[in-house]
Design a protein around this motif. Structure first.
Motif, short mmCIF file in Angstrom:
data_model
loop_
_atom_site.label_atom_id
_atom_site.label_comp_id
_atom_site.label_asym_id
_atom_site.label_seq_id
_atom_site.Cartn_x
_atom_site.Cartn_y
_atom_site.Cartn_z
N GLY A 247 0.76 -1.07 0.00
CA GLY A 247 -0.02 -0.01 0.16
C GLY A 247 0.84 1.37 -0.03
O GLY A 247 1.87 1.21 -0.87
N ASP A 248 0.69 2.14 0.98
CA ASP A 248 1.42 3.16 0.84
C ASP A 248 2.83 3.20 1.98
O ASP A 248 3.17 4.32 2.19
CB ASP A 248 0.52 4.40 1.63
N ARG B 83 -3.63 -2.19 13.06
CA ARG B 83 -3.58 -1.17 11.88
C ARG B 83 -2.32 -0.47 11.82
O ARG B 83 -1.83 0.10 12.88
CB ARG B 83 -5.08 -0.40 12.22
N GLY C 75 -1.18 2.65 9.40
CA GLY C 75 -1.54 3.73 8.22
C GLY C 75 -2.79 3.25 7.99
O GLY C 75 -3.92 2.78 8.82
N ASP C 76 -3.13 2.91 6.48
CA ASP C 76 -4.36 2.33 6.00
C ASP C 76 -4.44 0.83 6.11
O ASP C 76 -5.44 0.17 5.44
CB ASP C 76 -4.64 3.03 4.52
N LEU C 77 -3.48 0.15 6.58
CA LEU C 77 -3.55 -1.14 6.33
C LEU C 77 -3.52 -2.18 7.69
O LEU C 77 -3.26 -1.66 8.78
CB LEU C 77 -2.09 -1.67 5.88
N GLU C 78 -4.45 -3.35 7.31
CA GLU C 78 -4.50 -4.13 8.61
C GLU C 78 -3.61 -5.09 8.25
O GLU C 78 -3.64 -5.79 7.42
CB GLU C 78 -5.88 -4.73 8.44
N LYS D 297 -12.61 -6.61 4.52
CA LYS D 297 -13.01 -6.22 5.74
C LYS D 297 -14.11 -7.11 6.49
O LYS D 297 -14.18 -7.35 7.57
CB LYS D 297 -13.44 -4.76 5.67
#
Lengths: 339, 339
Positions: free
Chosen positions: A51-52, B49, B51-54, B160
């Motif tokens: 991802g980022d 979690r 950043g935006d990742l799990e 999710k």
């Protein structure tokens, strides 16, 4: 009496590097096939983009220090050390350690021994601010005769511009260790056994029992802070291979000239007992310097204060010059060694 | 001749769970202190979690299967299995395995043995499409008398809405194993030794040498695909603890009723040689079913085709009902067991 080396104690570092190269070659092939870019950061942390995020994953263990710790009733230090070894490496690569999983192998399902190790894992996880996402307890009857402790740590990139590369003109800073840390124990054990010296003996005023149980210093909080502030160009954790590791942050066009401080007495005792050549000592042990940093001269004052605020002593060891990737090291007793 | 159990072979699963609980309690305390939310997914993958990742991190090893593999000259299977065990667990938790680090402990710096293990690690990494971000080779003189192989795997959340929880009315699907996989080897070794039977013997037409060296099936590609398509509500990898693991995906308000297929001959041979109670067999071994899935009845046709397209046989084992977290299992020979 003959003199001891790491190879004679049964650990040939050249074989270690051969294994390492083979494993790396396989890893590179697979990354190529999968079309995934894998980045190396000064040999300490290998990372991928997900991802980022730039994420690294690292694994390391405590080695045969656990045999000594078990005999001295200090297995909690094995747990601490397996975390410390990893978070230090990860932070040297420019990553903030965020999570870990532990791996404890035991010869029997001994809850007390396990709890002791985990107590140390938890203490080091707290200290380095890392969550524990799980672990494996392997009961290895007939395979393990003692405790083996390892951890894997996940890290996230601290800042994009930290490449873990020294630069021409940088000063080289040494940060104190807490003693032997978790390397060279196979050699230490062989030396003591060959002389019939027990782990609880006092030799030349050095309490071996105390020294052999000292935990590995955790440098990761200091490193994350220093990298965030942009004070460092590189960091080398002095573990297996000791000062040969400084080569990794130099690349092929720089040399580092280091003049080493007097090591703590434990290193001299081990050297004398084993008649270990000084050059071998700097290949196997941290000799009182657990972390080598490079920084532009203008940063060193702030860096020094920061190191002290984390409770460590430090030295200016030398400087980085244009060269060919060599570490030119003057030992505490005046010998000159090249790695 | 007396009958064998896992506890008699030196592995008390209740002690294992005690160690597990202690470790988990410490982990929860630290997460709370650090203010980091840690999520569990059916007991297979613990995640945070970032950043935006799990992201999940998981670690597992091969156990004493390596002792058997070494004797049979098949250590590459140890490398394969240590990856397989991890990617299967990670995918059961609803995560796509993306990267691994390996840990190989050896009694000496034997490059050939190491290369063999790494060959298997690489083959399994290729198969499961995972990059290798590094590894540690620990030479544990005086501590390890054989090879120990483990891996840690990083995974990213697939979708999710996959919670790894069975639902009332789901069908229970079993996916075939490739044999013993990497669990129960301490018991198998003890049984064979107690009867004086060598690892290369043929017993009742079963070639032990062949069976004991079979690799662990990699289910992660199938699982990632099935979860992405939304076909599953839960997945349980049948490893240590065997079918007791199905409880994890039930929670406290559902029961699963399973009727087990005839196991492959190797399981019957081990059971007979060791006079192992059938209920113990289903607690220790996969009995031919390496993966248990739950899915709504409407998904089962598509799921079955998908399982077959990955080269596995499958069975409808039973159904999920309102209940109290029990696994009600009818064994191949008609015995009824409750976990």
């Amino acid at each position: 009496m003959s003199s001891w080396t790491y190879a004679k104690a049964g650990l040939d570092l050249s074989k270690h590097w051969e294994m390492h190269r083979y494993a790396r070659q396989l890893a590179e092939e697979i990354a190529r096939e999968l079309g995934i870019e894998v980045r190396e950061s000064g040999g300490y942390a290998t990372s991928i983009r997900v991802g980022d995020l730039e994420l690294c994953l690292h694994i390391d263990g405590v080695g045969t220090k656990t045999l000594v710790l078990e005999k001295l009733g200090k297995l909690e230090v094995a747990g601490w050390d397996c975390v410390a070894m990893n978070v230090n490496d990860v932070a040297c690569g420019g990553f903030r350690p965020v999570a870990l999983v532990d791996y404890v192998a035991l010869p029997s399902d001994d809850v007390e021994t396990f709890s002791k190790v985990m107590h140390g894992v938890a203490a080091a996880a707290r200290e380095s601010r890392v969550v524990i996402l799980g672990g494996e307890t392997a009961v290895l009857r007939d395979l393990a005769s003692g405790v083996d402790a390892a951890c894997a740590v996940l890290g996230t990139k601290i800042r994009k511009d930290f490449e873990n590369r020294a630069r021409d003109g940088d000063l080289v800073i040494g940060v104190e260790s807490w003693g032997l840390h978790a390397n060279g124990y196979t050699l230490v054990r062989r030396v003591l056994e060959s002389r019939g010296i027990g782990y609880r003996s006092v030799v030349e005023g050095v309490d071996l029992g105390e020294e052999l149980c000292k935990p590995t210093a955790i440098y990761s909080n200091l490193l994350v802070d220093a990298i965030r502030r942009g004070l460092l160009t590189s960091a080398a954790h002095i573990t297996g291979g000791a000062f040969t590791k400084v080569r990794r942050v130099l690349g092929s066009e720089l040399d580092a000239k280091l003049s080493m401080p007097e090591p703590p007495p434990i290193f001299k005792v081990v050297q004398e007992l084993g008649r270990i050549p000084t050059s071998e000592m700097y290949r196997v042990f941290n000799m009182g310097v657990g972390l080598v940093l490079t920084a532009p001269p203008a940063s060193v004052e702030e860096l020094g204060k920061l190191i002290e605020s984390y409770g460590f002593r430090w030295w200016v060891l030398g400087r980085v010059f244009r060269g060919s990737g060599r570490v030119l090291l003057k030992t505490f007793d005046g010998e000159r060694i090249e790695f």
